[in-house]
Design an enzyme around this catalytic site. Structure first.
Site, PDB file in Angstrom:
ATOM      1  CG  HIS A  71     -21.873 -25.813 162.759  1.00 51.02           C
ATOM      2  ND1 HIS A  71     -22.780 -24.876 162.329  1.00 51.02           N
ATOM      3  CD2 HIS A  71     -20.670 -25.200 162.692  1.00 51.02           C
ATOM      4  CE1 HIS A  71     -22.166 -23.760 162.022  1.00 51.02           C
ATOM      5  NE2 HIS A  71     -20.871 -23.917 162.241  1.00 51.02           N
ATOM      6  CG  ASP A 123     -16.899 -23.381 163.836  1.00 48.12           C
ATOM      7  OD1 ASP A 123     -17.873 -23.634 163.108  1.00 48.12           O
ATOM      8  OD2 ASP A 123     -16.557 -22.226 164.150  1.00 48.12           O
ATOM      9  NE  ARG A 127     -14.193 -19.984 161.093  1.00 43.99           N
ATOM     10  CZ  ARG A 127     -14.742 -21.153 160.792  1.00 43.99           C
ATOM     11  NH1 ARG A 127     -16.062 -21.259 160.724  1.00 43.99           N
ATOM     12  NH2 ARG A 127     -13.988 -22.198 160.559  1.00 43.99           N
TER      13      ARG A 127
END
Ligand code: FE2
Length: 305
Positions: free
Chosen positions: A107, A109, A273
């Site tokens: 993916h 993000d 993150r």
């Protein structure tokens, strides 16, 4: 200014930067060096860092506007800093974290929003003894190595990105899933996008695409499988084996990635993150998320002939 050392880690992406302590404020010259390396290598690794949340936020903020993670469940955020999404497989209060299986298919993000992220900065806080690697694919190379005929075919195409295609989403808490769907209706993005800073084009495909606009579902799935297999060919991939303290930042505008579940799930794996907001909207909310199968297209042709 003390010298920093840049060591390429892969042909397609990845470089390690040593000789910099990210707890210290970055001078403008040092910041520019790192920024240029980031644009060139897509994935930068800073080993052996030990950052507080505030220090990680301060470093990350030098590279863009920090996302406050409105698209995510608040239970997955750091309790004192919305700027930090906690990727954890720990069980807290008898419940698995909403991020325990995040990122398990390829993916980019936030491609399920109209404004995919600019990039992200991950800090490894806890890791299993082996495994839990992350892989990134260079989507510039993916586009540039397609045949001219396929490039012409996809040049002006669009694709429907769907949050429900996050692999393993069904294992999350039902209230988390409901919230994610409500916040993130399906969106449409171009298949070929231009990087706002390098000007290079890349291939925006991944495993969270439902179908291509204007194609039957069968056509979409065949083409998508081919493009995904091509984009994530080993030749275009950098695989990172984490060490405690690693800080890894990536450019989300020309790459996709996957967080592998190749580890003992009873051992903790925790990453903090920070996410950088995308600079511009490249997508739009789909008014009609439905597809069409080949049979209905044949019937439509029959009806007008
Ligand atoms: Fe991700």
């Amino acid at each position: 200014m003390s010298p920093i050392t840049l060591t390429p880690l892969g042909f397609a992406a990845g470089a390690q930067i040593s000789g910099v302590d990210l707890r210290e404020p970055l001078s403008n010259a040092r910041h520019q060096q790192i920024y240029d390396a980031w644009l060139q290598h897509i994935v930068l690794v800073f080993p052996g860092q030990d950052l507080t949340p505030e220090q990680q936020i301060a470093f990350s903020r030098r590279f863009g506007v920090l996302d406050r993670h409105e698209s995510q469940a608040s239970s997955t955020l750091h309790p004192e800093h919305r700027e930090i999404l906690v990727l954890s497989n720990k069980v807290v209060g008898g419940k698995k974290s909403g991020t325990h299986n995040s990122g398990r298919n390829w993916h980019t993000d936030l491609s399920y929003t109209t404004r995919p992220a600019k990039g992200a900065i991950l800090h490894c806080k806890e890791k299993p003894p082996v495994g839990g690697d992350t892989m990134w694919a260079n989507l510039y190379l993916a586009l540039e190595t397609l045949s001219p005929n396929i490039r012409r075919l996809i040049e002006d195409m669009e694709a429907l990105h769907d949050v429900t295609l996050i692999r393993g989403i069904e294992q999350r808490d039902p209230s988390v899933i409901t919230g994610m769907k409500q916040r993130n209706p399906p969106v449409i993005h171009p298949v070929v996008r231009t990087h706002p800073e390098t000007g290079r084009k890349s291939l925006l495909v991944n495993q969270r695409i439902r179908r291509f606009i204007g194609m039957s579902d069968e056509e979409s799935q065949s083409l998508l499988a081919m493009l995904n297999a091509h984009a994530t060919s080993p030749e275009f991939v950098y695989r990172h084996r984490w060490s405690l303290g690693d800080v890894v930042m990536w450019d989300n505008r020309c790459s996709c990635h996957v967080a592998l579940g190749d580890f003992d799930q009873t051992r903790p794996r925790v990453m903090f993150r920070c996410s950088l907001e995308g600079e511009v909207e490249t997508g739009r909310i789909a008014q009609d998320a439905g597809g069409s199968d080949r049979q209905s297209m044949i019937q439509a042709v029959a009806a007008v002939s």
